[in-house]
Design a protein around this motif. Structure first.
Motif, PDB file in Angstrom:
ATOM      1  N   UNK A 151       8.197 -82.084  33.506  1.00 11.56           N
ATOM      2  CA  UNK A 151       9.557 -81.635  33.261  1.00 11.56           C
ATOM      3  C   UNK A 151      10.028 -80.533  34.184  1.00 11.56           C
ATOM      4  N   UNK A 152       9.122 -79.987  34.989  1.00 11.44           N
ATOM      5  CA  UNK A 152       9.462 -78.854  35.851  1.00 11.44           C
ATOM      6  C   UNK A 152       9.018 -79.023  37.298  1.00 11.44           C
ATOM      7  N   UNK A 153       8.319 -80.078  37.583  1.00 14.52           N
ATOM      8  CA  UNK A 153       7.664 -80.255  38.875  1.00 14.52           C
ATOM      9  C   UNK A 153       8.649 -80.486  40.010  1.00 14.52           C
ATOM     10  N   UNK A 154       8.255 -80.011  41.179  1.00 10.74           N
ATOM     11  CA  UNK A 154       8.997 -80.332  42.390  1.00 10.74           C
ATOM     12  C   UNK A 154       8.551 -81.712  42.868  1.00 10.74           C
ATOM     13  N   UNK A 155       9.145 -82.181  43.932  1.00 11.63           N
ATOM     14  CA  UNK A 155       8.772 -83.509  44.438  1.00 11.63           C
ATOM     15  C   UNK A 155       7.377 -83.521  45.061  1.00 11.63           C
ATOM     16  N   UNK A 156       6.817 -82.365  45.340  1.00 12.27           N
ATOM     17  CA  UNK A 156       5.467 -82.279  45.925  1.00 12.27           C
ATOM     18  C   UNK A 156       4.610 -81.279  45.157  1.00 12.27           C
ATOM     19  N   UNK A 157       4.560 -81.420  43.871  1.00 11.06           N
ATOM     20  CA  UNK A 157       3.786 -80.502  43.035  1.00 11.06           C
ATOM     21  C   UNK A 157       2.289 -80.732  43.200  1.00 11.06           C
ATOM     22  N   UNK A 158       1.562 -79.633  43.258  1.00  7.66           N
ATOM     23  CA  UNK A 158       0.096 -79.641  43.320  1.00  7.66           C
ATOM     24  C   UNK A 158      -0.426 -79.224  41.950  1.00  7.66           C
ATOM     25  N   UNK A 159      -1.307 -80.040  41.376  1.00  5.43           N
ATOM     26  CA  UNK A 159      -1.959 -79.693  40.114  1.00  5.43           C
ATOM     27  C   UNK A 159      -3.459 -79.647  40.384  1.00  5.43           C
ATOM     28  N   UNK A 160      -4.045 -78.500  40.191  1.00  6.14           N
ATOM     29  CA  UNK A 160      -5.471 -78.327  40.450  1.00  6.14           C
ATOM     30  C   UNK A 160      -6.227 -77.940  39.196  1.00  6.14           C
ATOM     31  N   UNK A 161      -7.551 -78.055  39.287  1.00  7.53           N
ATOM     32  CA  UNK A 161      -8.416 -77.679  38.170  1.00  7.53           C
ATOM     33  C   UNK A 161      -9.844 -77.593  38.660  1.00  7.53           C
ATOM     34  N   UNK A 162     -10.672 -76.948  37.862  1.00  7.39           N
ATOM     35  CA  UNK A 162     -12.113 -76.963  38.064  1.00  7.39           C
ATOM     36  C   UNK A 162     -12.701 -77.835  36.971  1.00  7.39           C
ATOM     37  N   UNK A 163     -13.623 -78.711  37.330  1.00  8.54           N
ATOM     38  CA  UNK A 163     -14.271 -79.566  36.337  1.00  8.54           C
ATOM     39  C   UNK A 163     -15.758 -79.650  36.650  1.00  8.54           C
ATOM     40  N   UNK A 164     -16.535 -79.716  35.596  1.00  5.26           N
ATOM     41  CA  UNK A 164     -17.980 -79.840  35.766  1.00  5.26           C
ATOM     42  C   UNK A 164     -18.539 -80.697  34.646  1.00  5.26           C
ATOM     43  N   UNK A 165     -19.682 -81.285  34.921  1.00  5.30           N
ATOM     44  CA  UNK A 165     -20.387 -82.041  33.897  1.00  5.30           C
ATOM     45  C   UNK A 165     -19.583 -83.203  33.341  1.00  5.30           C
ATOM     46  N   UNK A 166     -19.629 -83.338  32.025  1.00  2.83           N
ATOM     47  CA  UNK A 166     -18.998 -84.475  31.368  1.00  2.83           C
ATOM     48  C   UNK A 166     -17.467 -84.444  31.425  1.00  2.83           C
ATOM     49  N   UNK A 167     -16.881 -83.276  31.692  1.00  5.42           N
ATOM     50  CA  UNK A 167     -15.418 -83.203  31.733  1.00  5.42           C
ATOM     51  C   UNK A 167     -14.827 -83.946  32.935  1.00  5.42           C
ATOM     52  N   UNK A 168     -15.629 -84.169  33.956  1.00  4.15           N
ATOM     53  CA  UNK A 168     -15.140 -84.860  35.152  1.00  4.15           C
ATOM     54  C   UNK A 168     -14.565 -86.232  34.788  1.00  4.15           C
ATOM     55  N   UNK A 169     -15.214 -86.946  33.900  1.00  5.17           N
ATOM     56  CA  UNK A 169     -14.728 -88.286  33.542  1.00  5.17           C
ATOM     57  C   UNK A 169     -13.366 -88.233  32.859  1.00  5.17           C
ATOM     58  N   UNK A 170     -13.110 -87.219  32.054  1.00  7.59           N
ATOM     59  CA  UNK A 170     -11.792 -87.066  31.433  1.00  7.59           C
ATOM     60  C   UNK A 170     -10.721 -86.937  32.504  1.00  7.59           C
ATOM     61  N   UNK A 171     -10.931 -86.059  33.448  1.00  6.00           N
ATOM     62  CA  UNK A 171      -9.918 -85.831  34.488  1.00  6.00           C
ATOM     63  C   UNK A 171      -9.747 -87.050  35.391  1.00  6.00           C
ATOM     64  N   UNK A 172     -10.818 -87.742  35.681  1.00  9.15           N
ATOM     65  CA  UNK A 172     -10.705 -88.962  36.487  1.00  9.15           C
ATOM     66  C   UNK A 172      -9.823 -90.000  35.802  1.00  9.15           C
TER      67      UNK A 172
END
Length: 142
Positions: free
Chosen positions: A96-117
């Motif tokens: 609802x607020x993003x620009x046309x080239x928004x970057x969304x980043x995060x740190x993920x490790x272990x089992x959480x990687x599959x959620x983000x994928x």
């Protein structure tokens, strides 16, 4: 399991309870938590009865840069869709607020990687991440 999502930041007590439950108790300077939460862009909590069972928040500038931060679900409620529901709600806020080239980043490790994928996040070789963890002092360039 009957829970509801609420668009708000966790209280300091809720933040500490959930992050301690997932093993992050030593990751934060407790005295810094109130200011850190206050500087967030947005938060979502998952509430079961009167207990917060999951949290997630966004930090960044709110237009170009967004970082998914502290997405955590208490262990006894993991693998039941709570984390994905929190992530979906955070992504709706970004959309609802993003620009046309928004970057969304995060740190993920272990089992959480599959959620983000599952949500389309990936490791990008052309954009390697780097970080430093405090106590923070300016580093001297060699």
């Amino acid at each position: 399991m009957d829970y509801r999502l609420v668009d708000r930041l966790p209280t300091v007590e809720e933040f500490v309870a959930v992050t301690t439950a997932v093993g992050w108790a030593d990751a934060y300077d407790r005295a810094a938590i109130p200011a850190s939460l206050a500087a967030s862009l947005h938060g979502v909590v998952a509430v079961e009865g009167d207990r917060v069972i999951g949290i997630g928040r966004l930090v960044g500038d709110g237009v170009i840069y967004h970082y998914l931060q502290d997405l955590a679900v208490v262990p006894e409620r993991q693998r039941r869709g709570v984390g994905g529901a929190i992530l979906s709600r955070l992504e709706e806020w970004i959309a609802g607020r993003a620009s046309s080239r928004t970057f969304v980043g995060l740190f993920a490790a272990g089992e959480s990687v599959s959620l983000y994928r599952r949500f389309g996040y990936a490791v990008h070789d052309e954009m390697p991440g780097m970080f430093r963890v405090g106590p923070y002092r300016p580093a001297a360039a060699d």
